[in-house]
Design a protein around this motif. Structure first.
Motif, PDB file in Angstrom:
ATOM      1  N   SER A 285       0.886  -1.355  -0.033  1.00  0.00           N
ATOM      2  CA  SER A 285      -0.024   0.126  -0.066  1.00  0.00           C
ATOM      3  C   SER A 285       0.875   1.300   0.164  1.00  0.00           C
ATOM      4  O   SER A 285       2.021   1.188   0.473  1.00  0.00           O
ATOM      5  N   ASP A 286       0.209   2.542  -0.240  1.00  0.00           N
ATOM      6  CA  ASP A 286       1.067   3.448  -0.504  1.00  0.00           C
ATOM      7  C   ASP A 286       1.533   3.983   0.885  1.00  0.00           C
ATOM      8  O   ASP A 286       2.796   4.458   1.113  1.00  0.00           O
ATOM      9  N   GLU A 287       0.909   3.562   1.876  1.00  0.00           N
ATOM     10  CA  GLU A 287       1.195   3.961   3.222  1.00  0.00           C
ATOM     11  C   GLU A 287       2.280   3.414   3.676  1.00  0.00           C
ATOM     12  O   GLU A 287       3.418   3.694   4.275  1.00  0.00           O
ATOM     13  N   LYS A 288       2.598   1.821   3.477  1.00  0.00           N
ATOM     14  CA  LYS A 288       3.504   0.867   3.867  1.00  0.00           C
ATOM     15  C   LYS A 288       4.849   1.347   3.122  1.00  0.00           C
ATOM     16  O   LYS A 288       5.866   1.322   3.482  1.00  0.00           O
ATOM     17  N   ARG A 289       4.453   1.588   1.884  1.00  0.00           N
ATOM     18  CA  ARG A 289       5.870   1.853   1.010  1.00  0.00           C
ATOM     19  C   ARG A 289       6.408   3.185   1.349  1.00  0.00           C
ATOM     20  O   ARG A 289       7.701   3.301   1.420  1.00  0.00           O
ATOM     21  N   ALA A 290       5.720   4.162   1.825  1.00  0.00           N
ATOM     22  CA  ALA A 290       6.067   5.516   2.303  1.00  0.00           C
ATOM     23  C   ALA A 290       7.013   5.145   3.648  1.00  0.00           C
ATOM     24  O   ALA A 290       8.178   5.801   3.826  1.00  0.00           O
ATOM     25  N   GLN A 291       6.672   4.261   4.705  1.00  0.00           N
ATOM     26  CA  GLN A 291       7.090   4.240   5.759  1.00  0.00           C
ATOM     27  C   GLN A 291       8.501   3.487   5.776  1.00  0.00           C
ATOM     28  O   GLN A 291       9.404   3.631   6.339  1.00  0.00           O
ATOM     29  N   ARG A 292       8.517   2.324   4.912  1.00  0.00           N
ATOM     30  CA  ARG A 292       9.667   1.404   4.558  1.00  0.00           C
ATOM     31  C   ARG A 292      10.790   2.628   3.905  1.00  0.00           C
ATOM     32  O   ARG A 292      11.778   2.350   4.101  1.00  0.00           O
ATOM     33  N   ASN A 298      16.140   7.395   6.515  1.00  0.00           N
ATOM     34  CA  ASN A 298      16.403   8.061   7.920  1.00  0.00           C
ATOM     35  C   ASN A 298      17.739   7.125   8.467  1.00  0.00           C
ATOM     36  O   ASN A 298      18.112   7.811   9.618  1.00  0.00           O
ATOM     37  N   GLY A 299      18.151   6.055   7.756  1.00  0.00           N
ATOM     38  CA  GLY A 299      19.052   5.526   8.170  1.00  0.00           C
ATOM     39  C   GLY A 299      18.884   4.383   9.303  1.00  0.00           C
ATOM     40  O   GLY A 299      19.752   3.455   9.689  1.00  0.00           O
ATOM     41  N   ASP A 300      17.543   4.083   9.371  1.00  0.00           N
ATOM     42  CA  ASP A 300      17.289   3.035  10.557  1.00  0.00           C
ATOM     43  C   ASP A 300      17.524   1.543   9.842  1.00  0.00           C
ATOM     44  O   ASP A 300      18.028   0.559  10.612  1.00  0.00           O
ATOM     45  N   VAL A 301      17.598   1.401   8.697  1.00  0.00           N
ATOM     46  CA  VAL A 301      18.163   0.192   7.797  1.00  0.00           C
ATOM     47  C   VAL A 301      19.286   0.544   6.879  1.00  0.00           C
ATOM     48  O   VAL A 301      19.305   1.596   6.505  1.00  0.00           O
ATOM     49  N   GLN A 302      20.018  -0.553   6.652  1.00  0.00           N
ATOM     50  CA  GLN A 302      21.176  -0.577   5.733  1.00  0.00           C
ATOM     51  C   GLN A 302      21.019  -0.602   4.142  1.00  0.00           C
ATOM     52  O   GLN A 302      21.638   0.044   3.161  1.00  0.00           O
TER      53      GLN A 302
END
Length: 452
Positions: A285-292, A298-302
């Motif tokens: 979904s657009d919401e999940k895509r934006a969050q990921r 933001n640097g939370d994942v590499q």
């Protein structure tokens, strides 16, 4: 917004007053300034007066602004006769004070009248593609002075299978011109046509940004980044990927795969090896895509794993590395991916080339201005490959040894077997004989031997 707010000549303003046009519609507010600047454009608009005025007003303004008009300078193609006649009437009415002449070549007109209209060279021609092409072919006619071209309701032209006729007409337009395309919806055929026929085109009415990626010309690959590819040994693609990223453990990277299944598989492998990652694919979904996406920026994942999505959908340009786990078939997609990388030689785009990808990487090398260079296999992969070769050699040696041992055993067994008597030494010889004769012959021979 009123028409007084945009720069139009007194003649055009008088014509607009004659047809009771005082305020701009929402579509006209978005489109007219860009069209008047001379931009090619793909414009989403529903059929109606607002759409027609959006391209008629700039056409009149362009004609009225010239000191001298030579021949037909404006060509408007529309799918049906009713629409052609309505546009023709609007041009005559709004262009009356500017003395603009117009002719309609449509399905309702006679061929002789249409030929006469074409030869008269009015400043504006509004036409249905079929009749216009037929007349042009009969007269061997060529447009040499068109500087403003409108293709109206392109989606409808496509549904009526008129695109081939439109293309044939455009081959007979030899002059440089501004092109406007109007459509109610963006189909694949509309998108392909717009991409081929708009130069530095913009899009209006499709999204908030105004310019969808399909109209952007693909960027060139930055000259100050490194490009490379690694030939991957058979069944060692994941091993090669892991060895490659382990050689630069702190770099953030985007890894492109060909499918959601590919991203899911790599996500499990990276997580097992304690690497933080997230994935994007067209099923989100657009919401999940934006969050990921935010988790990555933001640097939370590499690592950001991208499956079956174009690089044009991502607004980012500060990653150190882009990895093509699956090589893109389209060179333009490769260019877009390369432009996600930060500038500088420390940044790079690397492709993992399996046996199935050889044709794709060869195509990239032939079409890119700066060809990727072949990179050495990571040391860890070389070691595993050497181990694999040794194991294969040992296995072959064992197989050959077992084969030789079996052959030796078979030979020894054959040597130890008792010799079989020949037919001649058997009672009765080759021809055999009845039992009585054999017995008698045996007794006589025994007596002969005994008294010899």
């Amino acid at each position: 917004m009123k028409f007084e707010d945009i720069k139009l000549s007194p003649n055009i303003m008088s014509g607009l007053q004659d047809v009771n046009y005082t305020e701009l519609t929402e579509l006209q507010e978005k489109a007219l300034p860009k069209i008047l600047e001379g931009s090619d454009a793909l414009i989403k608009a529903a059929p109606g007066k607002s759409k027609n005025a959006t391209f008629v007003i700039p056409a009149l303004a362009k004609i009225d602004g010239k000191e001298e008009v030579e021949g037909t300078t404006t060509l408007i193609l529309t799918p049906n006769s009713d629409e052609a006649q309505q546009i023709d009437e609007l041009v005559w009415a709004a262009g009356y004070h500017a003395q603009v002449e117009c002719a309609s070549i449509d399905l309702d007109g006679s061929e002789e009248e249409q030929k006469a209209s074409l030869n008269d060279a009015p400043q504006v021609i509004v036409a249905n593609p079929g009749p216009l092409l037929s007349v042009m072919q009969d007269l061997r006619f060529i447009f040499r002075h068109i500087d403003y071209l409108v293709i109206d309701e392109l989606d409808k032209l496509a549904s009526l299978n008129l695109i081939p006729k439109v293309k044939n007409i455009l081959k007979r337009v030899l002059s440089e011109h501004q092109t406007l395309i109007f459509t109610s919806e963006l189909t694949d055929e509309v998108e392909a046509f717009a991409k081929d026929n708009l130069e530095d085109g913009i899009a209006i009415g499709f999204d908030e940004n105004g310019v969808p990626p399909m109209l952007d010309k693909p960027p060139t690959v930055p000259q100050d980044i490194s490009q490379g590819y690694i030939y991957v040994p058979n069944r060692m693609k994941i091993t090669t990927l892991m060895a490659h990223i382990e050689e630069s453990p702190n770099e953030r990277a985007i890894i492109f795969t060909a499918s959601k299944r590919g991203t899911d598989r790599l996500y499990k492998v990276l997580r097992k090896n304690n690497f933080k990652s997230t994935s994007l694919h067209d099923k989100l979904s657009d919401e999940k895509r934006a969050q990921r996406f935010a988790n990555f920026t933001n640097g939370d994942v590499q690592f950001l794993l991208v499956g079956d999505l174009s690089a044009t959908t991502m607004d980012i340009d500060n990653v150190k590395q882009v990895i093509n786990y699956d090589v893109p078939e389209d060179p333009d997609e490769y260019r877009y991916r390369a432009n996600l990388v930060s500038r500088g030689k420390a940044s790079r785009i690397v492709s993992l080339v399996s046996k199935q990808d050889r044709n794709d990487i060869n195509k990239l090398e032939s079409e890119l201005g700066q060809s990727p260079k072949e990179l050495d296999l990571p040391e860890k992969v070389q070691q595993k490959l050497e181990e694999r070769r040794k194991k294969k050699k040992e296995s072959n040696n064992r197989r050959n040894g077992n084969k030789q041992k079996k052959q030796q055993q078979k030979k020894k067994k054959k040597e130890m077997e008792l010799p079989r008597p020949s037919y001649e030494k058997l009672s009765g010889g080759k021809t055999g004989g009845d039992k009585k004769k054999d017995k008698k012959s045996g007794v006589i021979d025994m007596l002969k031997n005994l008294f010899s």
